[in-house]
Design an enzyme around this catalytic site. Structure first.
Site, mmCIF file in Angstrom:
data_model
loop_
_atom_site.group_PDB
_atom_site.id
_atom_site.type_symbol
_atom_site.label_atom_id
_atom_site.label_comp_id
_atom_site.label_asym_id
_atom_site.label_seq_id
_atom_site.Cartn_x
_atom_site.Cartn_y
_atom_site.Cartn_z
ATOM 1 N N ASN A 1 -33.082 -22.376 1.412
ATOM 2 C CA ASN A 1 -33.173 -21.803 0.061
ATOM 3 C C ASN A 1 -33.479 -22.833 -1.032
ATOM 4 O O ASN A 1 -34.272 -22.572 -1.922
ATOM 5 C CB ASN A 1 -31.927 -20.980 -0.256
ATOM 6 C CG ASN A 1 -30.652 -21.762 -0.147
ATOM 7 O OD1 ASN A 1 -30.581 -22.756 0.572
ATOM 8 N ND2 ASN A 1 -29.639 -21.352 -0.860
ATOM 9 N N GLY B 1 -25.359 -23.908 5.374
ATOM 10 C CA GLY B 1 -25.976 -22.664 5.828
ATOM 11 C C GLY B 1 -24.978 -21.527 5.769
ATOM 12 O O GLY B 1 -23.997 -21.575 5.013
ATOM 13 N N SER B 2 -25.210 -20.521 6.603
ATOM 14 C CA SER B 2 -24.384 -19.314 6.526
ATOM 15 C C SER B 2 -23.004 -19.548 7.130
ATOM 16 O O SER B 2 -22.815 -20.419 7.985
ATOM 17 C CB SER B 2 -25.083 -18.186 7.288
ATOM 18 O OG SER B 2 -25.184 -18.537 8.648
ATOM 19 N N THR B 3 -22.069 -18.713 6.699
ATOM 20 C CA THR B 3 -20.707 -18.818 7.223
ATOM 21 C C THR B 3 -20.684 -18.483 8.718
ATOM 22 O O THR B 3 -19.951 -19.124 9.486
ATOM 23 C CB THR B 3 -19.775 -17.899 6.407
ATOM 24 O OG1 THR B 3 -19.727 -18.420 5.071
ATOM 25 C CG2 THR B 3 -18.368 -17.855 6.982
ATOM 26 N N VAL C 1 -22.965 -19.001 11.108
ATOM 27 C CA VAL C 1 -23.385 -20.152 11.927
ATOM 28 C C VAL C 1 -22.413 -21.319 11.703
ATOM 29 O O VAL C 1 -22.050 -22.031 12.644
ATOM 30 C CB VAL C 1 -24.844 -20.561 11.614
ATOM 31 C CG1 VAL C 1 -25.238 -21.804 12.397
ATOM 32 C CG2 VAL C 1 -25.801 -19.420 11.941
ATOM 33 N N GLU D 1 -20.853 -26.572 4.341
ATOM 34 C CA GLU D 1 -21.128 -25.941 3.037
ATOM 35 C C GLU D 1 -21.721 -24.576 3.332
ATOM 36 O O GLU D 1 -22.865 -24.487 3.796
ATOM 37 C CB GLU D 1 -22.099 -26.800 2.223
ATOM 38 C CG GLU D 1 -21.554 -28.159 1.834
ATOM 39 C CD GLU D 1 -20.452 -28.080 0.777
ATOM 40 O OE1 GLU D 1 -20.191 -26.984 0.234
ATOM 41 O OE2 GLU D 1 -19.850 -29.130 0.504
ATOM 42 N N CYS E 1 -26.452 -20.198 -2.727
ATOM 43 C CA CYS E 1 -25.091 -20.009 -2.209
ATOM 44 C C CYS E 1 -24.126 -19.670 -3.334
ATOM 45 O O CYS E 1 -23.195 -18.898 -3.156
ATOM 46 C CB CYS E 1 -24.632 -21.263 -1.486
ATOM 47 S SG CYS E 1 -24.826 -22.755 -2.470
HETATM 48 P P1 NAD Z 1 -28.391 -20.196 8.572
HETATM 49 O O1 NAD Z 1 -26.955 -20.378 8.860
HETATM 50 O O2 NAD Z 1 -29.115 -19.086 9.214
HETATM 51 O O3 NAD Z 1 -29.197 -21.519 8.914
HETATM 52 C C1 NAD Z 1 -28.799 -22.772 8.421
HETATM 53 C C2 NAD Z 1 -29.292 -23.845 9.352
HETATM 54 O O4 NAD Z 1 -28.611 -23.706 10.585
HETATM 55 C C3 NAD Z 1 -30.777 -23.753 9.675
HETATM 56 O O5 NAD Z 1 -31.298 -25.055 9.759
HETATM 57 C C4 NAD Z 1 -30.780 -23.097 11.034
HETATM 58 O O6 NAD Z 1 -31.912 -23.414 11.806
HETATM 59 C C5 NAD Z 1 -29.548 -23.702 11.640
HETATM 60 N N1 NAD Z 1 -28.969 -22.979 12.774
HETATM 61 C C6 NAD Z 1 -28.971 -21.661 13.030
HETATM 62 N N2 NAD Z 1 -28.335 -21.410 14.188
HETATM 63 C C7 NAD Z 1 -27.917 -22.598 14.678
HETATM 64 C C8 NAD Z 1 -27.195 -23.019 15.833
HETATM 65 N N3 NAD Z 1 -26.760 -22.147 16.740
HETATM 66 N N4 NAD Z 1 -26.941 -24.349 15.993
HETATM 67 C C9 NAD Z 1 -27.356 -25.239 15.068
HETATM 68 N N5 NAD Z 1 -28.044 -24.906 13.974
HETATM 69 C C10 NAD Z 1 -28.312 -23.605 13.773
HETATM 70 O O7 NAD Z 1 -28.486 -20.107 6.967
HETATM 71 P P2 NAD Z 1 -29.786 -19.967 6.101
HETATM 72 O O8 NAD Z 1 -30.246 -18.557 6.197
HETATM 73 O O9 NAD Z 1 -30.735 -21.057 6.368
HETATM 74 O O10 NAD Z 1 -29.206 -20.248 4.629
HETATM 75 C C11 NAD Z 1 -28.606 -19.261 3.860
HETATM 76 C C12 NAD Z 1 -27.099 -19.375 3.915
HETATM 77 O O11 NAD Z 1 -26.713 -20.687 3.578
HETATM 78 C C13 NAD Z 1 -26.401 -18.488 2.909
HETATM 79 O O12 NAD Z 1 -25.259 -17.929 3.500
HETATM 80 C C14 NAD Z 1 -26.017 -19.457 1.807
HETATM 81 O O13 NAD Z 1 -24.934 -19.020 1.022
HETATM 82 C C15 NAD Z 1 -25.704 -20.686 2.572
HETATM 83 N N6 NAD Z 1 -25.838 -21.888 1.728
HETATM 84 C C16 NAD Z 1 -24.721 -22.591 1.378
HETATM 85 C C17 NAD Z 1 -24.818 -23.681 0.526
HETATM 86 C C18 NAD Z 1 -23.590 -24.463 0.086
HETATM 87 O O14 NAD Z 1 -23.752 -25.585 -0.401
HETATM 88 N N7 NAD Z 1 -22.394 -23.942 0.216
HETATM 89 C C19 NAD Z 1 -26.072 -24.074 0.071
HETATM 90 C C20 NAD Z 1 -27.186 -23.334 0.457
HETATM 91 C C21 NAD Z 1 -27.065 -22.255 1.301
#
Ligand code: NAD
Length: 486
Positions: free
Chosen positions: A149, A229-231, A233, A251, A285
């Site tokens: 994002n 990333g997402s909660t 994962v 995060e 996020c």
């Molecule tokens: P996602 O969890 O789908 O992916 C995040 C990363 O994890 C990607 O690089 C993805 O390829 C990787 N991934 C997915 N499955 C995996 C696995 N089994 N093993 C290792 N890596 C894996 O999230 P997204 O769709 O990329 O991002 C959106 C989410 O991230 C939203 O929930 C958002 O709130 C959160 N986010 C949090 C912050 C923060 O600082 N708190 C910042 C930005 C985004």
């Protein structure tokens, strides 16, 4: 024109497996580039390269590493225009969002450079007169997994302080933004003359992410993991890292509230709501995902919020820089956001602005009559859809804001600073911003969430804590005796 990828970046060399996956422009669905598709072997090679580079990199003087960080910042500054264009093409973001990311990244590296001039330990009193020290040292190889994002900002934040502290890294960007969140950094590190192996970048498709992710956590040479990333994962990554007793910074997602009190400056309040809810189509996020408004000003606030939000132009961000609202990142996200709107309407909510979904483009949407049984109240929407909910007392606003598994950030709008601080203190969030939206970040401030929004902190000395190990070292000067008999 399609982006041409040179390959993955391992040990200072560009290499390819011959396999690629399509990197899609979300505005029009065209292939923006064909990204290299790596697997377990590429991840392992990258870890080995990072391990090989660790000794020399961590032995450099602190100021030498700081100078390298400044060179990286300077290359970022030089490339602002092409980074902005890449963010529009690969990520679907508005021109202004691209400019923001491109100008924020150098700040992160400057802040990381500055962090190297801070104290690296403390002297602790000792009852035996020892010289007793708490000192920090780099951990070794760290795996960084970043999202799509805000790929330039979030990857910068994930890697800069870790590298400045003396660690070496393997970076795996999101499959949605393999360039802006990953291979762009390889180009910049190469141009800045950073020694080979300090940063290694492995890209992969969603099909290979499970095996790559497994290697990036379980490989014994990896000492720490930084995941944004997402909660869903994040929970898996945290559990896996925990099983190996590895330090992990997570995060994750959020469901942030903006609380608008009856004494709020209306212009400030609607501005914060509009920016917080709709910047980058709500795909942040710490987006405002619930606007809570005191009942006595509810109608006036809603009228002015609708007025502001209705001016946001929706469209292809690569065609027109005035398109502030671009596409959602992919069809799955668009379907999820539509699902939240449909669920809310089916359960009795009313759309007072927007509601239209055209492929990946979702109009800025305001909902009223939202209740706790609706998805849009409970789950992270991650789209340009926000409920506006009335409250009577500050206690009620705090209760609604805290009624979430998440706890990332929040905003409170009031002219009464005491009242604002009092509300902020009671919110179960890692961050809270009074007289601003929940969307805030500065490279030297502690960024992170509570509850299901994660653990660990980025930014400034808190990032240094995250990416180093603290050790206790003492020097006895004859003060400590041993028990009789020894
Ligand atoms: P996602 O969890 O789908 O992916 C995040 C990363 O994890 C990607 O690089 C993805 O390829 C990787 N991934 C997915 N499955 C995996 C696995 N089994 N093993 C290792 N890596 C894996 O999230 P997204 O769709 O990329 O991002 C959106 C989410 O991230 C939203 O929930 C958002 O709130 C959160 N986010 C949090 C912050 C923060 O600082 N708190 C910042 C930005 C985004």
């Amino acid at each position: 024109m399609n982006k041409v990828f040179e390959g993955m970046y391992v040990g200072g060399q560009w290499s390819s497996t011959g396999k690629t996956f399509p990197d899609i422009n979300p505005s029009d669905g065209s292939v923006w580039g064909d990204a290299p598709d790596g697997g377990r072997m590429e991840a392992r090679n990258a870890i080995n390269a990072a391990h090989a580079a660790f000794g020399e990199w961590s032995s450099l003087q602190f100021n030498e590493r700081a100078h390298y960080m400044m060179k990286i910042a300077q290359v970022f500054e030089k490339r602002q225009a092409d980074i902005t264009a890449a963010l529009q093409g690969e990520g679907g973001g508005w021109f202004g969002k691209g400019m923001f990311e491109a100008s924020y990244a150098p700040e992160v590296f400057y802040a990381a450079a500055a962090s190297n001039y801070a104290a690296i330990g403390e002297i602790i009193p000792s009852e035996f007169g020892k010289l007793s020290m708490a000192v920090r040292r780099p951990m070794g190889v760290i795996s960084v997994i970043s999202p799509w994002n805000f790929p330039v900002v979030l990857t910068s934040r994930g890697i800069a302080f870790a590298i400045a502290a003396g660690n070496t890294l393997v970076l795996k960007p999101s499959e949605e933004t393999p360039y802006c969140g990953g291979l762009l950094f390889a180009e910049i590190f190469e141009e800045a003359g950073i020694p080979d192996g300090v940063l290694n970048v492995v890209t992969c498709s969603r099909d290979n992410v499970a095996e790559v992710g497994e290697e990036l956590i379980e490989n014994p040479l990896v000492k720490g993991i930084s995941f944004t990333g997402s909660t869903a994962v994040g929970r898996q990554i945290g559990a896996r890292a925990g099983a190996h007793l590895k330090k992990c910074c997570l995060e994750l997602g959020g469901k942030d509230s903006l609380i608008v009190c009856d004494d709020a400056d209306m212009d400030r309040a609607t501005g914060a709501a509009n920016f917080g809810s709709f910047m980058h189509q709500g795909q942040i996020c710490m987006s405002v995902e619930k606007v809570l408004v005191q009942d006595t000003i509810f109608d006036e606030f809603l009228k002015q919020f609708i007025e502001r939000a209705s001016k946001l132009k929706v469209g292809d961000t690569t065609k027109d820089n005035s398109h502030i609202i671009g596409p959602l990142i992919n069809d799955k996200q668009a379907a999820r956001v539509k699902g939240h709107i449909d669920d809310a309407v089916a359960k009795g909510a009313k759309i007072v602005l927007g509601g239209g979904v055209n492929g990946r483009f979702v109009e800025p949407t305001l909902l009223v009559g939202v209740t706790p049984d609706m998805k849009v109240y409970q789950e992270e929407t991650f789209g340009p859809v926000v409920p506006v909910i009335p409250f009577k007392t500050d206690e009620e606003a705090i209760k609604i804001a805290n009624d979430s598994e998440y706890g990332l950030s929040a905003g409170v709008i009031t002219r009464d600073e005491h009242r604002g601080l009092n509300i902020a203190r009671q919110l179960e969030t890692g961050m809270c911003h009074i007289n601003c939206s929940s969307v805030n970040d500065e490279p030297h401030a502690p960024f992170g969430g509570s509850k299901a929004s994660g653990m660990g902190r980025h930014g400034g000395r808190w990032a240094t804590d995250t990416f180093t190990e603290t050790r206790w070292i003492t020097l006895d000067r004859g003060g400590r005796g041993f028990p009789p008999g020894f």
